[in-house]
Design a protein around this motif. Sequence first.
Motif, mmCIF file in Angstrom:
data_model
loop_
_atom_site.group_PDB
_atom_site.id
_atom_site.type_symbol
_atom_site.label_atom_id
_atom_site.label_comp_id
_atom_site.label_asym_id
_atom_site.label_seq_id
_atom_site.Cartn_x
_atom_site.Cartn_y
_atom_site.Cartn_z
ATOM 1 N N ILE A 18 76.574 70.492 112.410
ATOM 2 C CA ILE A 18 75.234 70.880 112.842
ATOM 3 C C ILE A 18 74.209 69.811 112.451
ATOM 4 O O ILE A 18 73.317 69.477 113.248
ATOM 5 C CB ILE A 18 74.851 72.254 112.250
ATOM 6 N N GLU A 19 74.359 69.255 111.271
ATOM 7 C CA GLU A 19 73.437 68.193 110.849
ATOM 8 C C GLU A 19 73.522 67.002 111.789
ATOM 9 O O GLU A 19 72.487 66.426 112.189
ATOM 10 C CB GLU A 19 73.752 67.760 109.417
ATOM 11 N N ALA A 20 74.746 66.625 112.170
ATOM 12 C CA ALA A 20 74.916 65.490 113.089
ATOM 13 C C ALA A 20 74.357 65.820 114.466
ATOM 14 O O ALA A 20 73.683 64.990 115.100
ATOM 15 C CB ALA A 20 76.392 65.123 113.187
ATOM 16 N N ALA A 21 74.623 67.042 114.953
ATOM 17 C CA ALA A 21 74.125 67.439 116.270
ATOM 18 C C ALA A 21 72.601 67.459 116.303
ATOM 19 O O ALA A 21 71.974 66.993 117.268
ATOM 20 C CB ALA A 21 74.686 68.811 116.631
ATOM 21 N N LYS A 22 71.978 67.976 115.258
ATOM 22 C CA LYS A 22 70.512 67.994 115.185
ATOM 23 C C LYS A 22 69.950 66.576 115.219
ATOM 24 O O LYS A 22 68.958 66.291 115.906
ATOM 25 C CB LYS A 22 70.060 68.706 113.912
ATOM 26 N N ALA A 23 70.565 65.680 114.461
ATOM 27 C CA ALA A 23 70.085 64.299 114.418
ATOM 28 C C ALA A 23 70.184 63.652 115.793
ATOM 29 O O ALA A 23 69.270 62.912 116.209
ATOM 30 C CB ALA A 23 70.891 63.507 113.391
ATOM 31 N N LEU A 24 71.268 63.920 116.523
ATOM 32 C CA LEU A 24 71.420 63.355 117.862
ATOM 33 C C LEU A 24 70.372 63.917 118.822
ATOM 34 O O LEU A 24 69.782 63.174 119.619
ATOM 35 C CB LEU A 24 72.830 63.624 118.391
ATOM 36 N N VAL A 25 70.158 65.210 118.758
ATOM 37 C CA VAL A 25 69.149 65.824 119.634
ATOM 38 C C VAL A 25 67.776 65.236 119.352
ATOM 39 O O VAL A 25 66.996 64.933 120.275
ATOM 40 C CB VAL A 25 69.155 67.356 119.455
ATOM 41 N N GLU A 26 67.468 65.039 118.077
ATOM 42 C CA GLU A 26 66.177 64.445 117.717
ATOM 43 C C GLU A 26 66.034 63.024 118.240
ATOM 44 O O GLU A 26 64.921 62.546 118.472
ATOM 45 C CB GLU A 26 66.012 64.467 116.194
ATOM 46 N N LEU A 27 67.146 62.363 118.452
ATOM 47 C CA LEU A 27 67.130 61.001 119.002
ATOM 48 C C LEU A 27 67.163 61.008 120.520
ATOM 49 O O LEU A 27 67.253 59.944 121.149
ATOM 50 C CB LEU A 27 68.333 60.217 118.455
ATOM 51 N N GLY A 28 67.118 62.188 121.119
ATOM 52 C CA GLY A 28 67.082 62.285 122.570
ATOM 53 C C GLY A 28 68.434 62.193 123.238
ATOM 54 O O GLY A 28 68.521 61.910 124.441
ATOM 55 N N VAL A 29 69.512 62.459 122.506
ATOM 56 C CA VAL A 29 70.859 62.359 123.054
ATOM 57 C C VAL A 29 71.264 63.703 123.663
ATOM 58 O O VAL A 29 71.070 64.761 123.051
ATOM 59 C CB VAL A 29 71.866 61.953 121.964
ATOM 60 N N GLU A 30 71.834 63.673 124.866
ATOM 61 C CA GLU A 30 72.365 64.876 125.504
ATOM 62 C C GLU A 30 73.721 65.201 124.895
ATOM 63 O O GLU A 30 74.586 64.321 124.769
ATOM 64 C CB GLU A 30 72.513 64.660 127.013
ATOM 65 N N LEU A 31 73.921 66.460 124.545
ATOM 66 C CA LEU A 31 75.174 66.871 123.915
ATOM 67 C C LEU A 31 76.056 67.601 124.907
ATOM 68 O O LEU A 31 75.606 68.469 125.653
ATOM 69 C CB LEU A 31 74.902 67.785 122.725
#
Length: 537
Positions: free
Chosen positions: A30-43
């Motif tokens: 979850i920490e990694a996913a949140k960081a990616l979303v904050e960077l504008g990355v589509e998951l």
Amino acid sequence: MPHAPDYPAPADKAPVKRALISVSDKTGLIEAAKALVELGVELVSTGGTKAAIAAAGLAVKDVSDLTGFPEMMDGRVKTLHPIVHGGLLGVRDAPAHKAAMSEHGIGGIDLLYVNLYPFEETVAKGGDFAECVENIDIGGPAMIRSAAKNHGYVAVCTDPADMAEVLAALKAEGATTLALRKQLAARAYARTAAYDAAISAWFAQAVGDEAPTRKAFAGQLVQTMRYGENPHQKAAFYRYANPRAGVATARQLQGKELSYNNINDTDAAFELVAEFDPAASAAVAIIKHANPCGVATGADLKAAYLKALECDAVSAFGGIVALNRKLDGAAAEEIAKIFTEVVIAPDADEDAIAVFAKRKNLRLLVTGGLPDPLAGGETFRSVSGGFLVQSRDAARITAADLKIVTKRAPTPREIEDMLFAFTVAKHTKSNAVIYAKDGQTAGIGAGQMNRRDSARIAALRAAEAAEAAGLPQSLAKGSACASDAFFPFADGLLQAVEAGATAVIQPGGSIRDDEVIAAADEAGIAMAFTGTRVFRH
């Protein structure tokens, strides 16, 4: 064989617009996913991973939204699709690849984060055949290999540490560098190789194939060393996925970093001391250059250590001490009186830790248990251009295994000494000859080119030990003598008799056995054959 197309060179910096995440171990997910979303990355994700990300309130697409196919066959088929592998493998700057991706609606996947089904863990916990098979990941390794091959454009992560590096790069520069992507790709292929090695080894064992056509094994880096056996050699230490209890599983409580030779010698010491049941007696082995220089049992560890030390106090200096019980303060006080490189034990109490804390350079290792000396498994040794594999030496000779071949039978005490000596011989470099008495090695001869010289050296050590202790006669007087292989001539046996041995244990099997037996009868000693050789080269 495919020829390499003339692809354009990838740019050094590669931004991450879309990430596919599918992890069995969700630690830090979850920490990694949140960081990616904050960077504008589509998951994009699958199954349980997608559910966990969505439950955290993060936007995430299901892989089926990309492929147009649902997850099926109990999850066996979900990512094995051209949309997924095209997104991973497409060379972004190659015109033909760009056209194919556009024509078929394939979007690029710039970051893959996959850790695999827990096959190794399933085997380690004793899963049955069907459970182990079901935990063989198919889609995960396929995606990892695809992403790693296309490292010019895709960053591939197989554990949280990889993700941490990628996130740090994205936060610092908004992109991953080609150098980082190459490093990640190398790690990814090592991971899939290790995974396949574990599967192939398990499957070969499951079907009873003792010598499969292809053999693979793998380990995880524990330590990069300053040097190897000698300062001009490079070295590293690796741990198996499901390691045997011992130096590979040990916690180092204090002391300098272990060296290559430290680890090799510590392993030899702990494997030897594990032969002695801690419920029956305390046992201590002192090792130097992978050979024992003193082994003993006793009522407690202090008593056993002092007996082991008495055998060869000169060689014990700078050695390795292994114990089969929890190290206590009294034993630690004795061990600390001379320079010792490493002490290894199943555990250590606070008094022992306090004693060793005053000697900062002494390494103290605790393992949490003893290796099973009777367990199976394999050992490996490299040779030029290949390696040798053999089953672990799990031989255990008991009194019932002995064939008495002399006119005089050994006494019960002699039998105990014989079995003790033969156990030590199993862990001593060949040619090995051991004198032992009352649960104590009296003299050890190791690694000689002929057995007679080993017997002579063992006798010399026994005489020197007695002199150092102020005793009137050699420690070998009244001892049992063990030989790891048969005496090819009577001279080695006669050397043991001269040293003071009253009983001999050896495998037997020489064409001159009758001569050796006759010499034993003439000397009035007892001799037993084990029928089992315990060479250690």
